[in-house]
Design an enzyme around this catalytic site. Structure first.
Site, mmCIF file in Angstrom:
data_model
loop_
_atom_site.group_PDB
_atom_site.id
_atom_site.type_symbol
_atom_site.label_atom_id
_atom_site.label_comp_id
_atom_site.label_asym_id
_atom_site.label_seq_id
_atom_site.Cartn_x
_atom_site.Cartn_y
_atom_site.Cartn_z
ATOM 1 N N GLY A 224 0.829 -1.203 0.000
ATOM 2 C CA GLY A 224 0.000 0.000 0.000
ATOM 3 C C GLY A 224 0.860 1.248 0.000
ATOM 4 O O GLY A 224 1.975 1.249 -0.544
ATOM 5 N N GLY A 229 2.601 2.196 5.374
ATOM 6 C CA GLY A 229 3.665 1.189 5.505
ATOM 7 C C GLY A 229 4.676 1.569 6.578
ATOM 8 O O GLY A 229 5.080 0.742 7.403
ATOM 9 N N GLU A 246 5.553 -3.631 0.795
ATOM 10 C CA GLU A 246 5.727 -3.220 -0.599
ATOM 11 C C GLU A 246 4.966 -1.916 -0.743
ATOM 12 O O GLU A 246 3.751 -1.879 -0.523
ATOM 13 C CB GLU A 246 5.156 -4.267 -1.565
#
Ligand SMILES: NC(=O)C1=CN([C@@H]2O[C@H](COP(=O)(O)OP(=O)(O)OC[C@H]3O[C@@H](n4cnc5c(N)ncnc54)[C@H](OP(=O)(O)O)[C@@H]3O)[C@@H](O)[C@H]2O)C=CC1
Ligand SMILES: O=C(O)CCC(=O)C(=O)O
Length: 476
Positions: A224, A229, A246
Site C-alpha cells: 500500500g 507502511g 511493498e
C-alpha cells in the site's frame, strides 16, 4: 450482494456496511461490504491462533490439495472473476481476466512449492553430532492488501502463507471487497480446516492496529502507501514482529539514442498508462537522451492521445477509469502541480463518458527536471513525465536519483549499456526493452530504498518471510 467477513469458518454480517461502487459507472453498486470492528478482528485473530497448530502439522499433500483446489477454481472462473475485478477496480476486462488468471497461477505455483520444501542435514564441526536445518511456519500472519491488484496481491500473500503452514487473517482494501469475498468463498470450500483462513472487512484505521498490535499475530505483510507502511513498520519494530512492506515507486524508464523507437514507445505507453497507471511499478519517469528525445516524445504523444479511455467493460476501452474520486483528485492535482512547476502538459483533463465514472485522459508532462515534485512523488495515476538527459551516464544518475527503488527500465540496443544498467540501477527489478510494470508470478518481486522493506515476495524466495529457520543439533 452482501460481502461478509469470514471468521473461524463462519460468514459474519455486521450492522454497518459500505457500498462497492463501480468506478466506471457510479450508479452501479456491486454490493455492500461488512464494516467489522476491532472486536471482530480480535475474534479472527483468536480463530487463526487456535487453528495455526493444526495447519502447521499438515502434510505437504494436504497443503497441495488445498492450494491446487483454489488454483483450479480460480483458473476455471477467470472470466467471471476478471469481470468482477474490472467492475469494482476499473481495470479493462482483458487486464481483469489476466489478473484473475495470474492469481490462479500463483496458487498453482505455491501448490507445487508445498512438495518442494527442502532442508539441510549436515555434519557438525564437533565429532559425532548431526545438524538439521529446517523451515517451520511463522504462525499467524496478518495480510493487509491494497485496491490496485484486488485478487493477485491477496493471492501472492495467501498462497505462500498457506503453503508454508501458516494461519491467515486477511484485511483487504475497503474499495475492493468483491474479489476478496470471491477468493474467501473459494478458500472456504477448499478443505482448509476452519479458522486457518480468515477475512475481515472494515476500515484499515479501525481494524488494522488490532491486527498489527496483537501478540497472537507473528508477522505482517503489507502492500500500500508509504505513510501507512512506515507506520506499520514502526509498530512492528517496537513489537519485534516480522514485517514485509511493498510500497510506492517512481520508476524510471531510460530511453537511449540507440533504442528501437517502436519498442521504447510501446514499453513506455504500457508501463506508464495501462491499468490507468495505478501500479507501483508504473513507468512514471521517462528519462530520454537528447538524440532521440523529440522523436520519442512526438511518437509517444501520438499513441497516448489515441488511447481510448472509457468504461472498463467495453471491448474498445484501452484505459479504464481511476479507482475513485479521491484518487482522481490526486491525479488531477499532480497535473496541476506539474504545470505550475513550468513543464508542458498534454492530456490530463477529466473526461465525460456515457456513464458517470472517474475518467481521466492520460497525461504526458515534458520539459521537466528530476528535482520537480512531479518527478519525486508518486502520483499513482495515468501521468508520466519526460526528463531530457545528455547521455547514458546522466540517464543512470537521474534514474537512481529518487527515494524509491522498485523497478527500473532501459530501452537500448547496446549490450554494454544494458549490462551496466542491470548492475547499477538502484532497484529490486530491472527491465531491458520491457515496461517497468507487468512481472512474472514465479520469481521474486520487491524493491530497494523506500519502496520495500523486509524479504522478497513471490517465487521460491517467499519462503524467507513465511517460515522461520530452525537449526537442530543431535548427538545420536
Ligand atoms: N504500492 C502499491 O501497490 C499501492 C500504493 N498506493 C498508494 O497509496 C495511496 C493511497 O491509497 P490507499 O488505498 O489509501 O493506501 P493505504 O496504504 O491507506 O491502504 C492500503 C491498505 O492498508 C489499509 N490501511 C489503511 N490504514 C491502515 C492502518 N492504520 N493500519 C493498517 N492498515 C491500514 C487499507 O485499508 P482501507 O482500504 O480500509 O483503508 C488498505 O487495506 C495511493 O494514491 C497510492 O499512491 C495505493 C495502493 C497500492
Ligand atoms: O507490475 C506488476 O505486475 C505488479 C504491480 C504491483 O504489484 C502493484 O502495483 O502493486
Amino acid at each position: 450482494m452482501e460481502y461478509k467477513s469470514f471468521i473461524g469458518g463462519a460468514w459474519e454480517e455486521t450492522s454497518a456496511s459500505t457500498p462497492n461502487i463501480n468506478p466506471s459507472d457510479t450508479s452501479d453498486i456491486l454490493g455492500h461490504a461488512a464494516v467489522s470492528e476491532a472486536a471482530d478482528m480480535d475474534r479472527a485473530i483468536d480463530a487463526a491462533h487456535t487453528a495455526a497448530v493444526q495447519w502447521a502439522a499438515s502434510t505437504p499433500q494436504q497443503r497441495f490439495d488445498v492450494l491446487d483446489f483454489i488454483a483450479n477454481e480460480i483458473l476455471a472462473r477467470k472470466a467471471e472473476l476478471g469481470e468482477l475485478l474490472s467492475r469494482e477496480e476499473g481495470k479493462t476486462l482483458p487486464e481483469g481476466i489476466g489478473e484473475a488468471a495470474r492469481a490462479g497461477q500463483i496458487f498453482k505455483f505455491f501448490a507445487g512449492e508445498t512438495l518442494r520444501q527442502t532442508g539441510d542435514h549436515l555434519a557438525s564441526v564437533r565429532p559425532g553430532i548431526d545438524v538439521d536445518v529446517t523451515r517451520s511456519p511463522v504462525g499467524v500472519v496478518g495480510l493487509i492488501t491494497p485496491w490496485n491488484f484486488p485478487i493477485a496481491i491477496p493471492a501472492w500473500k495467501i498462497a505462500p502463507a498457506l503453503a508454508f503452514g501458516n494461519a491467515v487473517v486477511l484485511k483487504p482494501a475497503e474499495l475492493v471487497p468483491g474479489c476478496a469475498h470471491a477468493l474467501a468463498d473459494i478458500i472456504s470450500r477448499s478443505g482448509l480446516p476452519e479458522g486457518v483462513f480468515n477475512l475481515v472487512f472494515g476500515r484499515g484505521s479501525k481494524v488494522g492496529p488490532q491486527l498489527i498490535g496483537s501478540n497472537k499475530v507473528n508477522a505482517i505483510s503489507f502492500t500500500g502507501s508509504v505513510p501507512t507502511g512506515r507506520g506499520i513498520a514502526a509498530e512492528c519494530g517496537q513489537l519485534l514482529k516480522k514485517v514485509q512492506l511493498e510500497m510506492g515507486g517512481k520508476n524510471p524508464m531510460v530511453v537511449l539514442d540507440d533504442a528501437d523507437l517502436d519498442i521504447a514507445v510501446d514499453a513506455s505507453l504500457n508501463g506508464a498508462f495501462f491499468s490507468t497507471g495505478q501500479r507501483c511499478t508504473a513507468s512514471s519517469r521517462l528519462v530520454v537522451t537528447e538524440g532521440i528525445h523529440d522523436k520519442f516524445v512526438a511518437a509517444l504523444e501520438e499513441k497516448m492521445t489515441a488511447l481510448n479511455v472509457g468504461h472498463a467493460l467495453r471491448s474498445d476501452t484501452q484505459i479504464g477509469p481511476v479507482v475513485d474520486a479521491n484518487q482522481l483528485q490526486q491525479d488531477l492535482d499532480y497535473v496541476d502541480i506539474a504545470a505550475k512547476e513550468g513543464s508542458k502538459v498534454v492530456g490530463g483533463q477529466r473526461l465525460n463518458r456515457d456513464t458517470e465514472g472517474f475518467f481521466m485522459a492520460p497525461a504526458l508532462v515534458t520539459e521537466t527536471t528530476n528535482g520537480m515534485r512531479i518527478n519525486q512523488e508518486e502520483v499513482f495515476g495515468p501521468v508520466a513525465s519526460v526528463i531530457r538527459v545528455k547521455d547514458y551516464d546522466e540517464a543512470l544518475a537521474v534514474a537512481n536519483d529518487t527515494e524509491f527503488g522498485l523497478s527500473s527500465g532501459i530501452c537500448t540496443t547496446s549490450l554494454k549499456h544494458a549490462s551496466h544498467f542491470k548492475a547499477h540501477a538502484e532497484a529490486g527489478m530491472v527491465m531491458v526493452n520491457l515496461p517497468t510494470a507487468g512481472v512474472d508470478y514465479h520469481v521474486p518481486f520487491g524493491g530497494t530504498k523506500g519502496s520495500s522493506f523486509g524479504s522478497r515476495e513471490q517465487g521460491a524466495y517467499a519462503a524467507e518471510f513465511y517460515t522461520t529457520v530452525k537449526t537442530a543439533y543431535t548427538l545420536p
